[in-house]
Design an enzyme around this catalytic site. Sequence first.
Site, short mmCIF file in Angstrom:
data_model
loop_
_atom_site.label_atom_id
_atom_site.label_comp_id
_atom_site.label_asym_id
_atom_site.label_seq_id
_atom_site.Cartn_x
_atom_site.Cartn_y
_atom_site.Cartn_z
N TYR A 101 -6.48 16.00 -45.71
CA TYR A 101 -7.66 16.73 -45.25
C TYR A 101 -8.60 15.83 -44.46
CZ TYR A 101 -6.03 20.19 -48.64
OH TYR A 101 -5.27 21.10 -49.35
N GLU A 146 -12.76 34.42 -48.40
CA GLU A 146 -14.22 34.35 -48.53
C GLU A 146 -14.87 34.29 -47.14
OE1 GLU A 146 -15.23 31.03 -51.07
OE2 GLU A 146 -13.70 31.60 -52.53
#
Length: 193
Positions: A148, A88
Amino acid sequence: MEPVFSGQPIEGNAISLRYACKQDLDEYFAYLQDEETTRLTGSQQHFTREGTAVWLQKISAVNAEERVDYMIIEKSSGKLIGEVVLNEIDTVNRSANIRIGIRGSGNRGKGYGTEAMRLMLRVGFEDLKLHRIHLGVYAFNPRAVHVYEKIGFRREGVQRDVLFDNGQYHDMILMAMLEQDYEAVRGGAGRPE
């Protein structure tokens, strides 16, 4: 935003990242069949060997305008243990989605995913000159959320009941890292430990 990719592997400490090749078919197909990986990534697609061969051919071509796909190779064994992908890619807004998958419980918890993410963040922020890299992680995967956050991603929100799996709905946590976040943790996020 025209990066120059040499096609050479990106070397880390325990892993290397490289483009796919047709010789990866057996290992990549096995990776796509791994039940734990498909659960953690929320994949509900059925993968055939023939379809996997076509997909490998597509992602083996370097096309950083749309996506950058790397296979994660464990250095000590030479085995394909997963993939990390920037997709993307939006060149106008300088943003992209990142996703990762590690095959098999024996390969998890060893730092391979953390190292692969750090190497791919370097590609995104330094080579592609992105401003923002985002991801989604399911709430039933707190270990991934922890990783993360450790490497510099910040929570941005929650998509409620986005995945129906095993008879129940699950939320997705939305996270992102901006280039200034990357620069602040670059000593850890931009270079392997």
